[in-house]
Motif scaffolding. Sequence first.
Motif, short mmCIF file in Angstrom:
data_model
loop_
_atom_site.label_atom_id
_atom_site.label_comp_id
_atom_site.label_asym_id
_atom_site.label_seq_id
_atom_site.Cartn_x
_atom_site.Cartn_y
_atom_site.Cartn_z
N LEU A 19 0.82 -1.21 0.00
CA LEU A 19 0.00 0.00 0.00
C LEU A 19 0.86 1.26 0.00
O LEU A 19 0.50 2.27 -0.62
N LYS A 20 2.00 1.19 0.64
CA LYS A 20 2.91 2.34 0.64
C LYS A 20 3.49 2.57 -0.75
O LYS A 20 3.57 3.71 -1.24
N ARG A 21 3.90 1.50 -1.40
CA ARG A 21 4.44 1.61 -2.77
C ARG A 21 3.39 2.12 -3.73
O ARG A 21 3.70 2.85 -4.68
N ALA A 22 2.13 1.74 -3.51
CA ALA A 22 1.05 2.17 -4.39
C ALA A 22 0.55 3.58 -4.04
O ALA A 22 -0.31 4.11 -4.72
N ASN A 23 1.12 4.15 -2.98
CA ASN A 23 0.77 5.50 -2.52
C ASN A 23 -0.72 5.61 -2.14
O ASN A 23 -1.34 6.65 -2.33
N LEU A 24 -1.25 4.53 -1.60
CA LEU A 24 -2.63 4.52 -1.11
C LEU A 24 -2.60 4.84 0.39
O LEU A 24 -2.68 3.95 1.24
N LYS A 25 -2.47 6.12 0.71
CA LYS A 25 -2.20 6.55 2.07
C LYS A 25 -3.33 6.21 3.04
O LYS A 25 -3.08 5.78 4.17
N PHE A 26 -4.57 6.42 2.60
CA PHE A 26 -5.69 6.16 3.50
C PHE A 26 -5.77 4.69 3.88
O PHE A 26 -5.88 4.34 5.06
N PHE A 27 -5.68 3.79 2.89
CA PHE A 27 -5.77 2.35 3.15
C PHE A 27 -4.56 1.86 3.94
O PHE A 27 -4.66 0.96 4.78
N ARG A 28 -3.39 2.46 3.69
CA ARG A 28 -2.20 2.10 4.46
C ARG A 28 -2.37 2.50 5.91
O ARG A 28 -2.01 1.75 6.83
N TYR A 29 -2.95 3.68 6.13
CA TYR A 29 -3.14 4.16 7.50
C TYR A 29 -4.10 3.25 8.26
O TYR A 29 -3.83 2.86 9.40
N ILE A 30 -5.23 2.92 7.64
CA ILE A 30 -6.22 2.05 8.29
C ILE A 30 -5.63 0.67 8.56
O ILE A 30 -5.73 0.14 9.67
N THR A 31 -5.01 0.07 7.53
CA THR A 31 -4.44 -1.27 7.68
C THR A 31 -3.31 -1.28 8.70
O THR A 31 -3.24 -2.18 9.54
N GLY A 32 -2.45 -0.28 8.64
CA GLY A 32 -1.32 -0.20 9.57
C GLY A 32 -1.77 -0.01 11.00
O GLY A 32 -1.28 -0.68 11.92
N THR A 33 -2.72 0.89 11.20
CA THR A 33 -3.20 1.18 12.55
C THR A 33 -3.90 -0.02 13.17
O THR A 33 -3.60 -0.40 14.32
N VAL A 34 -4.83 -0.62 12.44
CA VAL A 34 -5.58 -1.77 12.96
C VAL A 34 -4.64 -2.94 13.24
O VAL A 34 -4.72 -3.59 14.29
N GLY A 35 -3.74 -3.21 12.31
CA GLY A 35 -2.79 -4.31 12.49
C GLY A 35 -1.88 -4.11 13.67
O GLY A 35 -1.65 -5.03 14.47
N THR A 36 -1.36 -2.89 13.82
CA THR A 36 -0.48 -2.58 14.95
C THR A 36 -1.20 -2.79 16.26
O THR A 36 -0.66 -3.37 17.21
N PHE A 37 -2.44 -2.31 16.34
CA PHE A 37 -3.23 -2.45 17.56
C PHE A 37 -3.46 -3.92 17.89
O PHE A 37 -3.29 -4.35 19.05
N ILE A 38 -3.83 -4.71 16.90
CA ILE A 38 -4.11 -6.13 17.13
C ILE A 38 -2.86 -6.88 17.59
O ILE A 38 -2.90 -7.66 18.55
#
Length: 200
Positions: A19-38
């Motif tokens: 997602l970072k390489r694709a520059n999809l910032k919103f989806f990276r933020y959601i995926t990164g945040t939820v994954g980190t929390f879990i």
Amino acid sequence: MLLLEILAFLVWLYIVWTLKRANLKFFRYITGTVGTFIFMLLWIEGWIVVPMMRAVAYVSGLVGELTGLYDSYYRYCMLFIPKNTASISLYVDFECSGVIEIMAFLALLWFFEIYSGKEKIKYSILGVLFIFVANVVRIFTICIIIYYGGNDWFYFAHSIFGRIVFYALTVYLYFSVFTKPHIERQKVGQFSYEKEEEDE
């Protein structure tokens, strides 16, 4: 079970990287945040819950001793509030430890692209301290209400007013760390809310 968790973690890392390489910032933020929390819940929570409960009980106990309102037995995560000839006990449990709130804050912060790496470290430390102090303020508020109102006020103090105090402080933290800096640093065309740095 651990093998599945490690596999899930590697898949999550790959998705975040893609997602970072694709520059999809919103989806990276959601995926990164939820994954980190879990993953923090899976791998870190069990190690820090009891120390955090004791730390909150200890600091809250210091405040209680200074004010003379209650006593603390922090090793057992207990506070005793004297009322007439008896004592009302308050157990500092998982909810009062602030672990969930700290993990949620850190997960949101670490993927918040407005800040640099050094800023994220600084706000991680300040945020954890703020949430810790907010918990102490919450418990102190609960103890004051119970001390003067008695056991009949326990539910209101713990389940309603204490939570209002804590979440009001948490809203202030989130506004200061996320909302306000985002507004100040956003750019629209050639216009920016961010204050221009003075020439040295």
